[in-house]
Design a protein around this motif. Structure first.
Motif, PDB file in Angstrom:
ATOM      1  N   GLY A 159     -29.859  85.124  94.793  1.00  0.00           N
ATOM      2  CA  GLY A 159     -27.665  85.249  94.625  1.00  0.00           C
ATOM      3  C   GLY A 159     -28.031  85.817  96.328  1.00  0.00           C
ATOM      4  O   GLY A 159     -27.390  85.783  97.110  1.00  0.00           O
ATOM      5  N   LEU A 160     -29.595  86.456  96.167  1.00  0.00           N
ATOM      6  CA  LEU A 160     -29.468  86.958  98.251  1.00  0.00           C
ATOM      7  C   LEU A 160     -29.046  86.053  98.940  1.00  0.00           C
ATOM      8  O   LEU A 160     -28.465  85.716 100.183  1.00  0.00           O
ATOM      9  CB  LEU A 160     -30.408  87.781  98.455  1.00  0.00           C
ATOM     10  CG  LEU A 160     -30.801  88.675  99.468  1.00  0.00           C
ATOM     11  CD1 LEU A 160     -29.271  89.303 100.062  1.00  0.00           C
ATOM     12  CD2 LEU A 160     -32.456  89.128  99.619  1.00  0.00           C
ATOM     13  N   ALA A 161     -29.637  84.554  98.629  1.00  0.00           N
ATOM     14  CA  ALA A 161     -30.262  84.271  99.999  1.00  0.00           C
ATOM     15  C   ALA A 161     -28.367  83.061 100.075  1.00  0.00           C
ATOM     16  O   ALA A 161     -27.889  82.404 100.990  1.00  0.00           O
ATOM     17  CB  ALA A 161     -30.749  82.808  99.617  1.00  0.00           C
ATOM     18  N   VAL A 162     -28.058  83.075  98.765  1.00  0.00           N
ATOM     19  CA  VAL A 162     -26.191  82.535  99.334  1.00  0.00           C
ATOM     20  C   VAL A 162     -25.574  83.521  99.167  1.00  0.00           C
ATOM     21  O   VAL A 162     -24.625  82.759 100.453  1.00  0.00           O
ATOM     22  CB  VAL A 162     -25.816  82.329  97.650  1.00  0.00           C
ATOM     23  CG1 VAL A 162     -24.821  81.346  97.466  1.00  0.00           C
ATOM     24  CG2 VAL A 162     -26.710  80.750  96.608  1.00  0.00           C
ATOM     25  N   ALA A 163     -25.934  84.863  98.936  1.00  0.00           N
ATOM     26  CA  ALA A 163     -24.731  85.963  99.529  1.00  0.00           C
ATOM     27  C   ALA A 163     -24.849  86.016 101.127  1.00  0.00           C
ATOM     28  O   ALA A 163     -23.483  86.585 101.879  1.00  0.00           O
ATOM     29  CB  ALA A 163     -24.916  87.454  98.782  1.00  0.00           C
ATOM     30  N   LEU A 164     -25.592  85.643 102.063  1.00  0.00           N
ATOM     31  CA  LEU A 164     -26.059  86.235 103.356  1.00  0.00           C
ATOM     32  C   LEU A 164     -25.023  85.557 103.806  1.00  0.00           C
ATOM     33  O   LEU A 164     -24.314  85.476 104.706  1.00  0.00           O
ATOM     34  CB  LEU A 164     -26.911  85.790 103.946  1.00  0.00           C
ATOM     35  CG  LEU A 164     -27.806  86.370 105.670  1.00  0.00           C
ATOM     36  CD1 LEU A 164     -26.695  87.581 105.077  1.00  0.00           C
ATOM     37  CD2 LEU A 164     -28.892  85.772 105.436  1.00  0.00           C
ATOM     38  N   PRO A 165     -24.542  83.662 103.998  1.00  0.00           N
ATOM     39  CA  PRO A 165     -24.060  83.040 104.590  1.00  0.00           C
ATOM     40  C   PRO A 165     -23.253  83.493 104.106  1.00  0.00           C
ATOM     41  O   PRO A 165     -21.504  83.239 104.659  1.00  0.00           O
ATOM     42  CB  PRO A 165     -24.987  81.484 104.247  1.00  0.00           C
ATOM     43  CG  PRO A 165     -25.676  81.606 103.019  1.00  0.00           C
ATOM     44  CD  PRO A 165     -26.247  82.765 103.160  1.00  0.00           C
ATOM     45  N   ALA A 188     -31.688  77.488  84.099  1.00  0.00           N
ATOM     46  CA  ALA A 188     -31.592  77.232  84.817  1.00  0.00           C
ATOM     47  C   ALA A 188     -29.878  77.269  84.906  1.00  0.00           C
ATOM     48  O   ALA A 188     -29.172  78.561  85.570  1.00  0.00           O
ATOM     49  CB  ALA A 188     -31.419  75.874  85.359  1.00  0.00           C
ATOM     50  N   LEU A 189     -29.418  77.640  83.043  1.00  0.00           N
ATOM     51  CA  LEU A 189     -28.094  78.104  83.347  1.00  0.00           C
ATOM     52  C   LEU A 189     -28.141  79.559  82.898  1.00  0.00           C
ATOM     53  O   LEU A 189     -26.877  79.925  84.013  1.00  0.00           O
ATOM     54  CB  LEU A 189     -27.469  77.297  81.216  1.00  0.00           C
ATOM     55  CG  LEU A 189     -26.512  77.838  80.797  1.00  0.00           C
ATOM     56  CD1 LEU A 189     -25.025  76.915  81.714  1.00  0.00           C
ATOM     57  CD2 LEU A 189     -26.759  77.425  79.484  1.00  0.00           C
ATOM     58  N   VAL A 190     -28.621  80.583  82.627  1.00  0.00           N
ATOM     59  CA  VAL A 190     -29.110  81.526  82.836  1.00  0.00           C
ATOM     60  C   VAL A 190     -28.815  81.948  83.797  1.00  0.00           C
ATOM     61  O   VAL A 190     -28.257  83.185  84.594  1.00  0.00           O
ATOM     62  CB  VAL A 190     -30.381  82.135  81.937  1.00  0.00           C
ATOM     63  CG1 VAL A 190     -30.116  83.711  81.910  1.00  0.00           C
ATOM     64  CG2 VAL A 190     -30.094  81.501  80.367  1.00  0.00           C
ATOM     65  N   VAL A 191     -30.148  81.300  85.208  1.00  0.00           N
ATOM     66  CA  VAL A 191     -30.639  81.805  86.656  1.00  0.00           C
ATOM     67  C   VAL A 191     -28.810  81.272  87.538  1.00  0.00           C
ATOM     68  O   VAL A 191     -28.610  82.833  87.569  1.00  0.00           O
ATOM     69  CB  VAL A 191     -31.287  81.214  87.243  1.00  0.00           C
ATOM     70  CG1 VAL A 191     -31.121  81.678  88.749  1.00  0.00           C
ATOM     71  CG2 VAL A 191     -32.778  81.486  86.639  1.00  0.00           C
ATOM     72  N   THR A 192     -28.433  80.789  86.671  1.00  0.00           N
ATOM     73  CA  THR A 192     -27.067  80.640  88.408  1.00  0.00           C
ATOM     74  C   THR A 192     -25.565  81.118  87.680  1.00  0.00           C
ATOM     75  O   THR A 192     -25.340  81.704  88.106  1.00  0.00           O
ATOM     76  CB  THR A 192     -26.631  78.818  87.629  1.00  0.00           C
ATOM     77  OG1 THR A 192     -27.651  78.007  87.919  1.00  0.00           O
ATOM     78  CG2 THR A 192     -25.252  78.253  88.343  1.00  0.00           C
ATOM     79  N   GLY A 193     -25.672  81.102  86.468  1.00  0.00           N
ATOM     80  CA  GLY A 193     -24.391  82.402  85.555  1.00  0.00           C
ATOM     81  C   GLY A 193     -24.730  83.929  86.332  1.00  0.00           C
ATOM     82  O   GLY A 193     -23.558  84.711  87.008  1.00  0.00           O
ATOM     83  N   LEU A 194     -26.206  84.394  86.496  1.00  0.00           N
ATOM     84  CA  LEU A 194     -26.740  85.798  86.947  1.00  0.00           C
ATOM     85  C   LEU A 194     -26.247  86.094  88.554  1.00  0.00           C
ATOM     86  O   LEU A 194     -26.039  86.298  88.970  1.00  0.00           O
ATOM     87  CB  LEU A 194     -28.025  85.811  86.627  1.00  0.00           C
ATOM     88  CG  LEU A 194     -27.894  86.238  85.103  1.00  0.00           C
ATOM     89  CD1 LEU A 194     -29.862  86.188  84.664  1.00  0.00           C
ATOM     90  CD2 LEU A 194     -27.147  87.154  84.673  1.00  0.00           C
ATOM     91  N   VAL A 195     -27.027  84.825  89.095  1.00  0.00           N
ATOM     92  CA  VAL A 195     -26.486  84.515  90.629  1.00  0.00           C
ATOM     93  C   VAL A 195     -25.578  84.794  90.501  1.00  0.00           C
ATOM     94  O   VAL A 195     -24.514  85.302  91.500  1.00  0.00           O
ATOM     95  CB  VAL A 195     -26.734  83.066  91.380  1.00  0.00           C
ATOM     96  CG1 VAL A 195     -26.731  82.636  92.582  1.00  0.00           C
ATOM     97  CG2 VAL A 195     -28.029  82.661  91.182  1.00  0.00           C
TER      98      VAL A 195
END
Length: 238
Positions: free
Chosen positions: A43-49, A92-99
């Protein structure tokens, strides 16, 4: 009956349950930590850009903030149902949702931290020859760290709680024990797993607070002489 086992009596507090199911509790806790850590880091890696994109102009800020807010407003069951055709019943379903849930807090806090960087600090850095990327990584992001870390702490604590929802697809860490205990009215299991979730959230928050203090030494009174960071050099030049 005197001496009756707390498991037989189905007590809320039962040391015998913790002793007899210790490996099950450890496995569930490790899974919970793994899912939480992966979700927050991604989530942090996606949120920064996304935050950098939102800062680049109003035409991007509205859609980015609006989209992340809309994602956060989705009920977890609906979120997992929408992701199910893509990821299937997997971790991966859970992680993606949480991200996706974490983006609202992370993007807003990163953006707030970057916007709070004094213009004088930016001008001083440019005067010292800092280019755009060096300015971002060595001045703006370090100065934005308090707000950024506050967002990470909030996202982590909320993710610890939301990870339990992953139990609906069998990847919920301690949430699986909670749901199983609720179905079978196993009081000790429900209480023990719930307490462990709370402890995970508290410990994670304290560790991140310690990390924040370590990463931002210029926010504390420093004793003696020490090598100045780029941020401190810029601050002195202002």
């Amino acid at each position: 009956m005197a001496g009756q086992s707390c498991l037989v009596a189905n007590d809320w507090v039962c040391g015998e349950y913790v002793r007899s199911r210790s490996q099950e509790l450890i496995d569930a806790t490790v899974e919970h930590i793994g899912i939480t850590a992966a979700s927050v880091l991604i989530g942090l890696a996606v949120a920064l850009p996304l935050a950098l994109l939102a800062r680049s102009g109003r035409r991007f800020a509205g859609p980015v903030l609006g989209l992340t807010t809309a994602l956060y407003s989705l009920p977890s069951l609906a979120m997992f149902s929408l992701l199910l055709p893509v990821f299937g019943l997997s971790v991966a379903l859970v992680v993606t949702g949480l991200v996706l849930y974490s983006l609202t807090v992370l993007v807003r806090n990163i953006l707030a931290g970057l916007e709070a960087v004094p213009d004088d600090a930016r001008e001083a850095a440019r005067g010292m020859g800092y280019g755009p990327w060096r300015l971002l990584w060595e001045v703006e992001l370090p100065l934005a760290l308090p707000a950024l870390m506050a967002g990470v702490r909030i996202a982590t604590v909320s993710t610890v709680a939301l990870t339990t929802v992953g139990a609906i697809v069998d990847y919920g860490g301690l949430g699986g024990l909670i749901m199983s205990g609720l179905r079978t009215d196993f009081k000790a299991q429900v209480l023990t797993a719930s307490v462990l979730c709370v402890l995970l959230a508290v410990v994670a928050d304290l560790l991140l607070l310690a990390l924040q203090r370590w990463l931002t030494p210029w926010t504390r009174i420093r004793r003696g002489r020490a090598r100045r960071t780029p941020v401190e050099k810029v601050a002195q030049a202002v």
